[in-house]
Design an enzyme around this catalytic site. Sequence first.
Site, PDB file in Angstrom:
ATOM      1  N   GLY A 126       0.789  -1.221   0.000  1.00 23.73           N
ATOM      2  CA  GLY A 126       0.000   0.000   0.000  1.00 23.73           C
ATOM      3  C   GLY A 126       0.822   1.272   0.000  1.00 23.73           C
ATOM      4  N   CYS A 127       2.129   1.162   0.158  1.00 21.93           N
ATOM      5  CA  CYS A 127       2.997   2.341   0.103  1.00 21.93           C
ATOM      6  C   CYS A 127       3.409   2.576  -1.344  1.00 21.93           C
ATOM      7  CB  CYS A 127       4.251   2.132   0.963  1.00 21.93           C
ATOM      8  SG  CYS A 127       3.909   2.093   2.719  1.00 21.93           S
ATOM      9  N   GLN A 128       3.614   3.836  -1.691  1.00 21.39           N
ATOM     10  CA  GLN A 128       4.047   4.166  -3.048  1.00 21.39           C
ATOM     11  C   GLN A 128       5.446   3.620  -3.317  1.00 21.39           C
ATOM     12  OE1 GLN A 128       3.619   8.412  -3.056  1.00 21.39           O
ATOM     13  NE2 GLN A 128       1.490   8.307  -3.698  1.00 21.39           N
TER      14      GLN A 128
END
Length: 140
Positions: A50-52
């Site tokens: 979910g992190c870029q």
Amino acid sequence: MTIKEKQQDIINDFAFLDDWEQKYEYIIDLGKELKGISDDKKTEENLIKGCQSQVWIIPHFEDNKVFFDVDSDGILPKGIVALLAGVFSGHTPQEIIDAWHNVCLCLMVQRDKFNMTRGRIDQIHIIWNEVNSHLYIVTL
């Protein structure tokens, strides 16, 4: 040093920095000082979804205290996880759980002081949810 004392040290450090560029440099420098983790431990299991950027967190436990090995492929996220690991490593799972809301509230209230966008704060929440799942299992 308690989590609250570590948190206050960071707030004090940021207070001496004049503008957002210096604050970003401070965070980036924390990431540059980070030992990181070896490539063989950069697995799907340790990857925060979910992190870029790709962010890896590996909690390990010694004498009922949690220590975090962290890394990222992004220079700013690497600094952010280095900062979080520095604050929370060396404390019990319950101390971390109890302190998290205070740290998060501090980030939200003082978000302009840290020049953190809502997106960055959301990424910190994603990281927290992953870390919290490890801590919750240990406290059962």
